[in-house]
Design a protein around this motif. Structure first.
Motif, short mmCIF file in Angstrom:
data_model
loop_
_atom_site.label_atom_id
_atom_site.label_comp_id
_atom_site.label_asym_id
_atom_site.label_seq_id
_atom_site.Cartn_x
_atom_site.Cartn_y
_atom_site.Cartn_z
N ILE A 103 34.01 42.13 95.87
CA ILE A 103 33.80 40.77 95.37
C ILE A 103 33.45 39.84 96.54
O ILE A 103 32.75 39.00 96.50
N LEU A 104 34.25 40.15 97.59
CA LEU A 104 34.07 39.34 98.77
C LEU A 104 32.64 39.62 99.38
O LEU A 104 31.65 38.59 99.80
N ASP A 105 32.15 41.08 99.51
CA ASP A 105 30.86 41.09 99.86
C ASP A 105 29.60 40.48 99.04
O ASP A 105 28.72 40.22 99.30
N ALA A 106 30.02 40.28 97.62
CA ALA A 106 28.97 39.75 96.74
C ALA A 106 29.10 38.07 96.93
O ALA A 106 28.41 37.15 96.30
N GLY A 107 29.70 37.46 97.80
CA GLY A 107 29.69 36.39 98.30
C GLY A 107 30.77 35.30 97.57
O GLY A 107 30.62 34.15 97.80
N VAL A 108 31.71 36.01 96.73
CA VAL A 108 32.75 35.03 96.44
C VAL A 108 33.94 35.08 97.21
O VAL A 108 34.62 36.00 97.48
N THR A 109 34.28 33.82 97.73
CA THR A 109 35.19 33.67 98.88
C THR A 109 36.33 33.27 98.09
O THR A 109 37.53 33.12 98.75
N THR A 110 36.55 32.56 96.93
CA THR A 110 37.57 31.90 96.26
C THR A 110 37.46 32.48 94.80
O THR A 110 36.42 32.50 94.16
N LEU A 111 38.64 33.09 94.34
CA LEU A 111 38.88 33.55 93.04
C LEU A 111 39.96 32.60 92.32
O LEU A 111 40.98 32.40 92.88
N GLY A 112 39.63 31.94 91.20
CA GLY A 112 40.86 31.64 90.61
C GLY A 112 41.23 32.41 89.40
O GLY A 112 40.58 32.75 88.51
N GLY A 146 42.96 40.19 102.21
CA GLY A 146 44.04 39.90 102.63
C GLY A 146 45.04 41.12 102.12
O GLY A 146 44.88 41.75 101.35
N LYS A 147 46.23 41.47 103.09
CA LYS A 147 47.01 42.51 102.98
C LYS A 147 48.11 42.35 101.81
O LYS A 147 48.66 43.15 100.92
N ASP A 148 48.65 41.01 101.77
CA ASP A 148 49.84 40.65 100.85
C ASP A 148 49.47 39.43 100.11
O ASP A 148 48.51 38.65 100.52
N LYS A 149 50.12 39.03 99.30
CA LYS A 149 50.17 37.94 98.63
C LYS A 149 49.86 36.54 99.34
O LYS A 149 49.06 35.87 98.98
N ALA A 150 50.93 36.65 100.29
CA ALA A 150 50.87 35.47 101.07
C ALA A 150 49.43 35.23 101.81
O ALA A 150 49.09 34.08 101.95
N GLU A 151 49.01 36.19 102.28
CA GLU A 151 47.62 36.06 103.11
C GLU A 151 46.52 35.68 102.13
O GLU A 151 45.56 35.21 102.22
N MET A 152 46.66 36.21 100.76
CA MET A 152 45.78 36.14 99.51
C MET A 152 45.53 34.72 99.10
O MET A 152 44.71 34.19 98.70
N ILE A 153 46.96 34.07 98.85
CA ILE A 153 46.71 33.11 97.99
C ILE A 153 46.53 31.68 98.77
O ILE A 153 46.99 31.33 99.80
N VAL A 154 45.37 30.92 98.33
CA VAL A 154 45.00 29.69 98.83
C VAL A 154 45.73 28.55 98.17
O VAL A 154 46.27 27.73 98.85
N GLN A 155 46.20 28.58 96.96
CA GLN A 155 46.89 27.99 96.37
C GLN A 155 47.49 28.05 95.07
O GLN A 155 46.88 29.04 94.33
N ASP A 156 48.70 28.13 94.63
CA ASP A 156 49.22 28.63 93.51
C ASP A 156 49.20 27.31 92.37
O ASP A 156 49.26 26.36 92.83
N ASP A 157 49.51 27.78 91.40
CA ASP A 157 49.92 26.80 90.19
C ASP A 157 48.89 25.83 90.22
O ASP A 157 48.70 24.62 90.16
N VAL A 158 47.33 26.26 89.98
CA VAL A 158 46.27 25.47 89.98
C VAL A 158 45.79 24.76 88.58
O VAL A 158 45.45 23.46 88.69
N TYR A 159 45.87 25.70 87.68
CA TYR A 159 45.67 24.96 86.39
C TYR A 159 46.51 25.71 85.40
O TYR A 159 46.81 26.70 85.46
N LEU A 160 46.65 24.81 84.14
CA LEU A 160 47.26 25.59 83.11
C LEU A 160 46.40 25.87 82.23
O LEU A 160 45.31 25.32 81.70
N LYS A 161 46.10 27.30 81.58
CA LYS A 161 45.16 27.75 80.81
C LYS A 161 45.76 27.75 79.33
O LYS A 161 46.81 27.79 79.14
N MET A 162 44.90 26.96 78.38
CA MET A 162 44.99 27.09 77.15
C MET A 162 43.88 27.76 76.21
O MET A 162 42.77 27.59 76.76
N LEU A 163 44.29 28.04 75.30
CA LEU A 163 43.29 28.64 74.39
C LEU A 163 43.36 27.54 72.98
O LEU A 163 44.65 27.63 72.34
N LEU A 164 42.31 27.07 72.39
CA LEU A 164 42.28 26.27 71.22
C LEU A 164 41.28 26.90 70.15
O LEU A 164 40.20 26.97 70.56
N ARG A 165 41.78 27.27 68.94
CA ARG A 165 40.91 27.50 67.94
C ARG A 165 41.28 26.55 66.76
O ARG A 165 42.36 26.11 66.59
#
Lengths: 481, 414
Positions: free
Chosen positions: B118-127, B146-165
């Motif tokens: 995915i990184l090779d495909a140019g995606v440098t950040t994933l939410g 990155g090898k572990d969570k700490a290395e990977m996480i840029v920012q935790d708790d970024v948005y609250l996902k909701m689904l509305l129908r």
């Protein structure tokens, strides 16, 4: 307050116009006149919120079929905030016929005018039962899809209200406009209990219903006695409702109509006798052999929901008359049974043979007319009668002052097979225009399209000239002061 | 000369000893830098320092000693792609209820085999968002490296996902959530009042007792607010704008029901609108445009309902005034790889190129609350940069190199 009128011509003309407006602007105009001219500009910039504006809807130059038996030629229907306020001739609306001096941004009203020259206006049709036109049965308020294709097709068929499940709902679309208001979710549901379902065909169900009716009747007798006695003795307790079926009680009290599903002569007679015995008006859905016992049904005050094209052979083991008849509607009506007509299919059906689904109320009615039903009663069978059966006739079903401004504009006799619904209006808002939807726009397109009020005022040299002259008049008036 | 001063200003370590290359400073020359923030800069020089972009400008002279990479006459640089709405590498299942306290980071699995690709495909950040309908929880922004969570996480708790129908249970989740928050506020106010009264009383007692004796007076400690229910807290955070919501809707009708459910509540929310064959969101494009909210969509054309008429809904919503966020057509590796090409199809169908690029970079970064750090080639931003030898949106173009926070993590530059 009139003595406060300022000497400057401009203010006078505005004040005159604002004086009669029942709105926040009206209130502020008094203050406004007291103040210096410098402060006026501040007041001016205050825009009136859309939800505070009165919304007028005028359809004019039409042949108006009110559904009460009257036909008015070259007449108009005026709606204000969703209700009909006037039906008649040469009706005037603010912004076009008066209040011309009030600048656009100070107007506390919005007007939609529909020129229906050469067209007819009817009350919006009421389908006694349908499915899938708005949302999920049971909770329409929270499940309605205001953009559904079925809703558009329902409106194209002239239906503006319908029974669906136990509820009665309006086909209210969301029209996205610059001055739009939020979607009126609360306006969707007309009633959540349009009938009480009753069953009286098998021995068991007959016994059960009879027992319930007796219990309810006894309770009502006790209740009535209590009502009299409690005036003398205030301590007296209300009779116990325990064991009384609330639905049946409501039917006997006349709060809601009991609806039966029955078609065979024997069942129909039994229902008629039961209704007479307990004193309520039954609505009979089906009523196929009603024509054979029409007199009895009429005497019992029954009402019928029929499908004119219903066909079934008679039971040949019986000597008496039976089976379906194209004259069913006519004979029932003759005997004084109010009839509502509904096609065989309750949903919008886009497959198979066309003409048998909910989109074809007038076509279905045509078969009843073929069987001898009068055209007036035929129109009533898809407007006011079903509205009465559902207890929503105070809102919809005819065009009368005070009722909801729900109407359809057709290009000919509603009951003619060639006729198309050109416009549909719900709560004083145009929600369907044949030329704007892809379904029928290509069939016999209208020569001239709808006229939006703003375009009408702005377009063309003549209109500009008129506006100018109006301002000029106002100035002259002012200088006289 | 001007650049000298700029370089000096931007980097204190930039007093280069002649002949010695600085390992953490690099200047990249590209024919075209599509910065997103400042338009396209031709013959651009991008100076990267300590994983950040120090400066970007046209034809800037470069201080001696700094490593220079010249990518040639047709080269293009764009910011690293940000996919704000993905579940790559996550496999837990969600339910239909309201769990606004859940964190997607709890199910993050650093060993996922496709992250490098995915990184090779140019995606440098994933939410990455938590699974489930209803309100499944909060998303996490990661770098797929990155090898572990700490290395990977840029920012935790970024948005609250909701689904509305369009149904009452779905709408109730939102109204109930805010009701819970209201209840907490009430509880908190009462607790505070109680504490103040106790304190007053204690002070009075103190004064009284002083006159008498040095008898013991019950001490009232500092005010400790009651701990909010986890669900109430999430909705309070929404109100306080400490958290934003990403609400998934499926049709124009859902949108009206959402507005009905939100009522008068004021919080930041963006919309996820899956583009399918018969999406009818165009009915409310005026409303979406007036709100100016973000809409997360696939770079796909759809059809007008019940017809074969193609519609470019991402373009229509963008034209109406909504902020467009594009995500891959589906959350698969191959669609991440064809993401730029798929977006190119929308551009050919009329979507302005700058809007498209913004929808892949800056706008998704905003959804993740990382607009200050990511999403454009401008001074101060993380040096997440993609390099190409031709137009990135053309079907034949391959990514030459991917730079993640100043390091080339895929491909080569020289």
């Amino acid at each position: 307050m009139k003595t406060l009128k300022s000497s400057t011509t401009w203010i006078t003309s505005c004040a005159l116009a604002l004086y009669a407006l029942p709105s926040p602007v009206h209130a502020s105009s008094a203050l406004w006149l007291d103040d210096d001219d410098d402060k006026d500009e501040e007041e001016e910039s205050k825009a009136i919120p859309e939800e505070d504006k009165d919304r007028y809807f005028l359809v004019e130059n039409a042949e108006v079929h009110t559904g009460t038996g009257q036909v008015l030629r070259d007449a108009s229907v005026l709606g204000k905030n969703g209700k009909i306020v006037e039906i008649g001739y040469n009706l005037e609306v603010p912004g076009r016929d008066y209040y011309l001096d009030v600048p656009e941004d100070e107007r506390d009203f919005r007007v939609q005018i529909l020129d229906a020259k050469g067209l007819r206006v009817y009350p919006g049709l009421v389908a006694i039962s349908s499915s899938g036109l708005a949302g999920t049965s049971g909770d329409f308020r929270n499940s309605v899809n205001p953009f559904s294709q079925s809703m558009v097709l329902g409106l194209a068929a002239g239906i503006t209200s319908t029974g669906s499940g136990r509820s009665a709902i309006k086909l209210k679309r969301y029209m996205s406009t610059e001055h739009g208001l939020p979607y009126d979710f609360d306006g969707i549901v007309l009633s959540e209990s349009t009938y009480a379902s009753m069953s009286y065909n098998s021995a068991a169900s007959k016994r059960a219903l009879r027992e319930k009716l007796i219990a309810a009747r006894d309770y009502l007798v006790k209740y009535r006695r209590w009502e009299i006695d409690v005036k003398k003795d205030k301590e007296l307790k209300e009779p116990d409702k325990k064991g009384v079926d609330p639905n049946v009680l409501n039917v006997l009290r006349g709060n809601v109509l009991g609806r039966f599903r029955a078609s065979d002569r024997g069942d129909l007679l039994a229902i008629a006798r039961l209704a007479q015995e307990f004193g309520f008006r039954p609505v009979i859905d089906g009523c196929r052999e009603g024509w054979t016992v029409a007199d009895e049904l009429g005497r019992a005050g029954a009402m019928a929901i029929i499908t004119a094209r219903d066909r079934r052979d008679k039971n040949e083991t019986l000597v008496r008359e039976g089976g379906s008849s194209i004259e069913n509607g006519a004979l029932l009506a003759q005997a004084g049974v109010p009839i509502a007509i509904v096609p065989a299919g309750k949903g919008v059906d886009l497959g198979g043979i066309v003409g048998r689904d909910i989109m074809h109320l007038p076509i279905e009615v045509g078969f009843a007319i073929r069987g001898g039903l009068s055209e007036e009663l035929a129109l009533a069978s898809i407007t006011i009668v079903p509205a009465r059966m559902m207890g929503i006739d105070h809102r919809v079903g005819t065009l009368e002052v005070g009722k909801d401004c729900d109407l359809i504009v057709t290009d000919g006799d509603l009951l003619h097979y060639q006729t198309f619904v050109q416009y549909a209006v719900v709560d004083g808002e145009q929600v369907y225009d044949k030329e704007d939807e892809m379904f029928f726009a290509h069939i016999r397109p209208r020569a001239d399209a709808s006229i939006a009020p703003e375009e009408r005022l702005d377009a063309g040299e003549n209109d500009d000239g008129e506006e100018e002259s109006v301002e000029g008049d106002a100035e002259e008036e002012g200088s006289d002061d | 000369m001007i650049l000298n001063t700029i370089l000096m200003a931007t980097s204190s370590v930039l007093a280069p000893t002649p002949g010695l290359a600085m390992p953490d400073v690099m200047a990249i020359k590209v024919a075209k830098a599509e910065t997103v923030s400042d338009g396209t800069i031709h013959n651009a020089v991008i100076l990267v320092e300590d994983g950040k972009i120090a400066v970007v400008g046209e034809d800037l002279p470069i201080e001696r000693g700094i490593r220079v990479v010249d990518l040639g006459p047709d080269s293009v640089a764009i910011p690293g792609l940000v996919n704000a709405y993905s579940r790559q590498g996550m496999d837990s299942r969600g339910s239909n209820d309201s769990q606004p306290q859940q964190l997607a980071s709890d199910e993050l699995y650093p060993g996922y085999i496709y992250y490098p690709e995915i990184l090779d495909a140019g995606v440098t950040t994933l939410g990455l968002y938590p699974a489930g309908n209803g309100i499944p929880g909060r998303a996490v922004a990661i770098r797929p490296h990155g090898k572990d969570k700490a290395e990977m996480i840029v920012q935790d708790d970024v948005y609250l996902k909701m689904l509305l129908r369009s149904n009452s249970s779905s709408k109730k989740m939102i109204t109930d959530g805010f009701e819970k928050a209201d209840e907490y506020i009430e509880k908190e106010t009462k607790a505070h009042e109680k504490w103040e009264k106790a304190k007053e009383k204690a002070e009075k007692d103190k004064k009284k007792k002083k006159d008498d004796d040095d008898k013991k007076v019950a001490e009232v400690g500092p005010y400790v607010p009651p701990v909010p229910d986890a669900k109430a807290k999430a909705f309070q955070q929404l109100r306080d704008r400490e958290l934003r919501a990403l609400i998934s809707i499926g049709s124009a009708g859902d949108y009206l029901h959402l507005i009905d459910a939100i009522d008068d509540e004021d919080f930041d929310w963006d919309l996820r609108i899956p583009v399918n064959r018969s999406l009818n969101i165009f009915y409310v494009k005026r409303e979406l445009g007036e709100l100016g909210c973000r809409v997360v969509m696939e770079p796909s054309l759809s059809m007008h309902p019940n017809t074969r008429r193609l519609r470019n809904l991402p373009m229509e919503l963008s034209e109406a005034g909504a902020k467009l966020v594009l995500i891959p057509r589906s959350d698969s590796l191959s669609n991440h790889q064809s993401w730029l090409k798929d977006t190119g199809e929308l551009i050919k169908a009329g979507l302005p190129r700058d809007v498209a690029l913004r929808a892949l970079t800056h706008e998704p970064a905003e959804i993740l609350g990382l607009g200050e750090r990511l999403g454009s080639l401008s001074a101060g931003k993380d040096a997440n940069i993609l390099f190409f030898k031709s137009d990135p949106f053309e079907p034949g173009t391959e990514i030459e190199a991917v730079m993640l926070e100043g390091k080339i993590v895929s491909g080569e530059v020289n």
